[in-house]
Enzyme design. Structure first.
Site, PDB file in Angstrom:
ATOM      1  N   LYS A 172      -2.600  -3.165  -7.090  1.00 59.39           N
ATOM      2  CA  LYS A 172      -2.040  -3.351  -8.434  1.00 59.39           C
ATOM      3  C   LYS A 172      -2.079  -4.818  -8.860  1.00 59.39           C
ATOM      4  O   LYS A 172      -2.480  -5.130  -9.967  1.00 59.39           O
ATOM      5  CB  LYS A 172      -0.565  -2.916  -8.492  1.00 59.39           C
ATOM      6  CG  LYS A 172      -0.296  -1.462  -8.228  1.00 59.39           C
ATOM      7  CD  LYS A 172       1.158  -1.109  -8.534  1.00 59.39           C
ATOM      8  CE  LYS A 172       2.192  -1.829  -7.684  1.00 59.39           C
ATOM      9  NZ  LYS A 172       2.127  -1.541  -6.252  1.00 59.39           N
TER      10      LYS A 172
ATOM     11  N   ARG B 218       9.692   1.479 -10.953  1.00 63.90           N
ATOM     12  CA  ARG B 218       9.540   2.064  -9.619  1.00 63.90           C
ATOM     13  C   ARG B 218      10.503   3.226  -9.417  1.00 63.90           C
ATOM     14  O   ARG B 218      10.484   3.853  -8.362  1.00 63.90           O
ATOM     15  CB  ARG B 218       9.813   1.011  -8.560  1.00 63.90           C
ATOM     16  CG  ARG B 218       8.569   0.356  -7.942  1.00 63.90           C
ATOM     17  CD  ARG B 218       9.071  -0.695  -6.989  1.00 63.90           C
ATOM     18  NE  ARG B 218       8.196  -1.117  -5.947  1.00 63.90           N
ATOM     19  CZ  ARG B 218       7.484  -2.250  -5.974  1.00 63.90           C
ATOM     20  NH1 ARG B 218       7.442  -2.999  -7.045  1.00 63.90           N
ATOM     21  NH2 ARG B 218       6.793  -2.603  -4.917  1.00 63.90           N
TER      22      ARG B 218
ATOM     23  N   ARG C  88      -2.781  -8.930   4.621  1.00 65.85           N
ATOM     24  CA  ARG C  88      -2.723  -9.618   3.329  1.00 65.85           C
ATOM     25  C   ARG C  88      -2.098 -11.016   3.408  1.00 65.85           C
ATOM     26  O   ARG C  88      -1.142 -11.229   4.130  1.00 65.85           O
ATOM     27  CB  ARG C  88      -1.898  -8.756   2.379  1.00 65.85           C
ATOM     28  CG  ARG C  88      -1.800  -9.299   1.005  1.00 65.85           C
ATOM     29  CD  ARG C  88      -1.352  -8.252   0.040  1.00 65.85           C
ATOM     30  NE  ARG C  88       0.073  -7.983   0.125  1.00 65.85           N
ATOM     31  CZ  ARG C  88       0.720  -7.257  -0.775  1.00 65.85           C
ATOM     32  NH1 ARG C  88       0.076  -6.685  -1.765  1.00 65.85           N
ATOM     33  NH2 ARG C  88       2.007  -7.052  -0.661  1.00 65.85           N
TER      34      ARG C  88
HETATM   35  P1  AMP Z   1       5.977  -6.044  -4.683  1.00 64.20           P
HETATM   36  O1  AMP Z   1       5.555  -7.470  -4.710  1.00 64.20           O
HETATM   37  O2  AMP Z   1       5.697  -5.316  -5.959  1.00 64.20           O
HETATM   38  O3  AMP Z   1       5.465  -5.307  -3.465  1.00 64.20           O
HETATM   39  O4  AMP Z   1       7.580  -6.067  -4.552  1.00 64.20           O
HETATM   40  C1  AMP Z   1       8.225  -6.684  -3.465  1.00 64.20           C
HETATM   41  C2  AMP Z   1       9.657  -6.209  -3.362  1.00 64.20           C
HETATM   42  O5  AMP Z   1      10.387  -6.579  -4.551  1.00 64.20           O
HETATM   43  C3  AMP Z   1       9.842  -4.706  -3.257  1.00 64.20           C
HETATM   44  O6  AMP Z   1       9.658  -4.224  -1.934  1.00 64.20           O
HETATM   45  C4  AMP Z   1      11.274  -4.550  -3.753  1.00 64.20           C
HETATM   46  O7  AMP Z   1      12.209  -4.980  -2.767  1.00 64.20           O
HETATM   47  C5  AMP Z   1      11.321  -5.567  -4.896  1.00 64.20           C
HETATM   48  N1  AMP Z   1      10.885  -4.938  -6.156  1.00 64.20           N
HETATM   49  C6  AMP Z   1       9.767  -5.235  -6.879  1.00 64.20           C
HETATM   50  N2  AMP Z   1       9.707  -4.477  -7.981  1.00 64.20           N
HETATM   51  C7  AMP Z   1      10.788  -3.667  -7.967  1.00 64.20           C
HETATM   52  C8  AMP Z   1      11.273  -2.646  -8.811  1.00 64.20           C
HETATM   53  N3  AMP Z   1      10.615  -2.273  -9.923  1.00 64.20           N
HETATM   54  N4  AMP Z   1      12.441  -2.028  -8.473  1.00 64.20           N
HETATM   55  C9  AMP Z   1      13.121  -2.403  -7.382  1.00 64.20           C
HETATM   56  N5  AMP Z   1      12.713  -3.326  -6.513  1.00 64.20           N
HETATM   57  C10 AMP Z   1      11.557  -3.976  -6.800  1.00 64.20           C
END
Ligand code: AMP
Length: 215
Positions: free
Chosen positions: A13, A88, A127
């Site tokens: 993404k 999410r 990564r």
């Molecule tokens: P990502 O970089 O998108 O993998 O997000 C890293 C972490 O941020 C996730 O594992 C969650 O702990 C938090 N996070 C990111 N986006 C969301 C969301 N929409 N809702 C809740 N937690 C989020």
């Protein structure tokens, strides 16, 4: 264009949203990046989010929704945006629909990037992310030109603590429990476009570009 990129952690993404937002000249809004930036600044949202992120759990809806709705109301989102990592949960999706609806706006399209689970684990565990601009790299799939340095801004590359194997497993479980139901939500709304997320980065970009609205 206001769009959402939906997909499991490791589905690409962030990479795709970065490329497409640059091509279209619209904002790339990544909830995980915003949380990581807040955590490194040490502000209130960052402090609240940190413990959830470290465990691979979702940050509570209330905090997340407030942060994103503020972000998409900023002037650089007026021409459009790509949401990466938000919504999410169903609650987040409904809050987004409602907030946009009040401004006479709506999400135009939701791209669901599909990748097999074994592939997600392979990608996440190798990564590396740029500490400054958060661009992701992988030693096999997307290596940087200079080891340890970001091609885009020269920043230092590091491995996210939540990309370690136990947390990766948890994040994928949370995705299937909390986020996968959004696929049906957006399918029912007639907004979902499924994109095969396996293959070369450039091939996946082309699949996404082909699925963009033509106007
Ligand atoms: P990502 O970089 O998108 O993998 O997000 C890293 C972490 O941020 C996730 O594992 C969650 O702990 C938090 N996070 C990111 N986006 C969301 C969301 N929409 N809702 C809740 N937690 C989020």
């Amino acid at each position: 264009m206001r769009s959402v990129l939906l997909g499991a952690p490791g589905s690409g993404k962030g990479t795709q949203a970065g490329i497409i937002s640059e091509r279209l000249g619209i904002a790339h809004v990544a909830s995980g990046d915003l949380f990581r930036e807040a955590a490194s600044r040490g502000d209130e949202v960052g402090r609240q989010a940190k413990s959830y992120m470290e465990k691979g759990l979702l940050v509570p809806d209330e905090i997340t929704i407030r942060m994103i709705l503020e972000r998409v109301a900023a002037p650089d989102c007026a021409r459009g945006f790509i949401l990466d990592g938000f919504p999410r949960t169903l609650e987040q999706a409904k809050a987004l629909d409602m907030a946009l609806g009040k401004r006479g706006e709506a999400i135009d399209r939701v791209f669901y990037i599909e990748v097999a689970t074994e592939e997600l684990v392979r990608r996440l565990s190798g990564r590396f992310i740029c500490r400054s601009c958060q661009k992701p790299y992988h030693p096999v799939y997307s290596p940087p030109e200079v080891t340890g340095r970001c091609d885009h801004c020269g920043g230092e590359l590091y491995q996210r603590p939540d990309d370690l194997p136990e947390t990766v497993k948890k994040r994928i479980e949370v995705y299937f429990a909390e986020t996968a139901p959004l696929i049906d939500h957006y399918k029912e709304a007639g907004k979902l476009v499924e994109i095969n997320g396996q293959g070369e980065i450039g091939e996946i970009v082309e699949r996404l570009v082909a699925a963009l609205p033509q106007d």
